[in-house]
Scaffold this active site. Structure first.
Site, short mmCIF file in Angstrom:
data_model
loop_
_atom_site.label_atom_id
_atom_site.label_comp_id
_atom_site.label_asym_id
_atom_site.label_seq_id
_atom_site.Cartn_x
_atom_site.Cartn_y
_atom_site.Cartn_z
N ASP A 237 0.75 -1.15 0.20
CA ASP A 237 -0.04 -0.07 0.08
C ASP A 237 0.86 1.33 -0.11
O ASP A 237 2.16 1.20 -0.26
CB ASP A 237 -0.86 -0.12 1.16
CG ASP A 237 -2.58 0.57 1.01
OD1 ASP A 237 -3.22 -0.36 0.80
OD2 ASP A 237 -2.53 1.61 0.83
N HIS A 270 -13.62 -5.36 -4.65
CA HIS A 270 -14.98 -4.73 -4.71
C HIS A 270 -14.66 -3.18 -4.83
O HIS A 270 -15.66 -2.73 -5.48
CB HIS A 270 -15.92 -5.19 -3.68
CG HIS A 270 -15.37 -4.27 -2.30
ND1 HIS A 270 -16.48 -3.87 -1.28
CD2 HIS A 270 -14.43 -3.38 -2.02
CE1 HIS A 270 -16.10 -3.44 -0.42
NE2 HIS A 270 -14.70 -2.71 -0.84
#
Ligand code: SAH
Length: 369
Positions: A237, A270
């Site tokens: 990240d 998602h």
């Protein structure tokens, strides 16, 4: 002219259909109810901001309205509003009301917390207050007001329509907003970590290393590193600082994912459309296929949307449909049915998958090369 004649037509239609008065009034009431259902969400936000869950929790037993009002940080002229607020929250299932007994002098009802409410207590390690507050903050709410504009323009999301930039860039430019978002995902990851490290131990068997792609602040990776001490865990990240068997790597999952036996993707797929998901999954497959070990896999933690219309009454279906809208609003992502998941996995070259519906509304999906 068009509008008036359409209205006249409607009036005639209603007369012809002989719609009963009470039917019309019921429809009217239904429309009102739906129009104002946002009031339940905003009341919830207000209650968290005033610390109502924490106050009742600290009290340790059912709490009388006057006692609650006395403890809240509100202006004395606003006390009358708390009963109204509590009524709507009771209707939403966050409290039960204990009627006053005969011996009570004041005949005042008392409020008790339900399990849903306990999740809003700030000290609860599985608490959802930060998640709720970030979902209802003005930045996200502004995007809802741009939903219909987005349907008419060519931008990728209502969020971008409202703020001029995609959500991940916004987080980059607005450190405060990023902090709120990170707190929210942290609390959600604590809840998921508990289920994953107890119910889904088998999914990690045979793995020596995992990379949590889009792992945020590393809450899930830390829980996995603590529970499976032999595992070498990395979070991919933006830059962070790591400790022990947990490392942080700054990187872009669309470019490359560091090699490992297992790749975790929690609440990441998602966020994206099908094309991007296939790209991410292809990178995952490349990352795990280095030494050709049989146990290597990708582990996705996300919803598997229900397909069966018989389950319509289930509250969970409503929640999944709301999330499906939310993902479209924020990042052009979506919640997927099993069929849609299978298509993505196969499209990225994976051969098999296994769905473990163990994390409430979400599942842990083992995806095998
Ligand atoms: N897995 C975490 C966070 C999910 S939110 C959890 O469930 O708590 C999605 C995460 O994807 C964010 O942390 C965001 O910073 C990260 N992300 C977005 N684009 C990315 C990219 N291109 N490469 C890696 N991570 C990315």
């Amino acid at each position: 002219m068009g509008y008036l004649s359409a209205r006249k037509k409607m009036e005639i239609e209603l007369q012809n259909e002989d719609v009963e008065n009470d039917q019309l009034l019921r429809a009217h009431s239904h429309a009102w109810n739906q129009t104002y259902s946002f009031i339940k969400s905003m009341s919830l936000e207000c209650a968290i901001q005033l610390g109502i869950p924490d106050t009742i929790h600290k009290h340790g037993q059912s709490m009388k309205l006057c006692k609650l009002i006395a403890e809240l940080p509100i202006h004395p002229t606003k006390s009358h509003g708390i009963h109204r607020l509590m009524s709507i929250l009771t209707l939403s299932g966050f409290f039960t009301v204990q009627e006053a007994s005969e011996e009570d002098d004041d005949l005042e009802e008392a409020y008790m917390l339900t399990n849903a409410w306990k999740l809003l207590v700030k000290d609860n390690p599985y608490g959802m207050a930060p998640y709720l507050l970030t979902s209802l903050d003005p930045v996200k709410m502004k995007a809802w007001h741009h939903l219909s504009a987005w349907f008419r323009n060519d931008l990728s999301t209502p969020f971008e329509t409202a703020h001029g930039i995609p959500i991940w860039e916004y987080a980059h430019h607005e450190p405060n907003d990023n902090q709120v978002f990170n707190n929210a995902t942290k609390s959600d990851s604590r809840l998921i970590s508990r289920a994953v490290t107890t119910e889904c131990k088998g999914a990690f068997e045979g793995l020596r290393s995992v990379v949590d792609v889009g792992g945020g602040t590393g809450t899930l990776a830390k829980a996995i590193a603590d529970s499976f001490q032999h595992l070498d865990c990395t979070v991919l990240d933006p830059p962070h600082v790591g400790t022990n068997n947990l490392k942080f790597v700054a990187g872009d999952m669309f470019e490359a994912i560091p090699p490992a036996d297992g790749i975790i993707l929690k609440s990441v797929l998602h966020d994206w459309g099908n094309e991007e998901c296939v790209k991410i999954l292809k990178n995952c497959r490349e990352a795990i296929s280095g030494d050709g070990r049989r146990d290597n896999k990708a582990i996705a933690i996300d919803m598997v949307k229900m397909e069966n219309p018989k389950e319509e009454e289930d509250e969970s279906l409503g929640t999944q449909l709301c999330f499906n809208m939310l993902m479209m609003l924020l990042s052009n992502g979506k919640e997927r049915t099993e069929k849609e998941w299978a298509k993505l996995f196969l499209g990225a070259g994976f051969k098999d998958y296994k769905i473990n519906p163990v994390v409430g509304l979400r599942s842990l999906i083992e995806v095998c090369p």
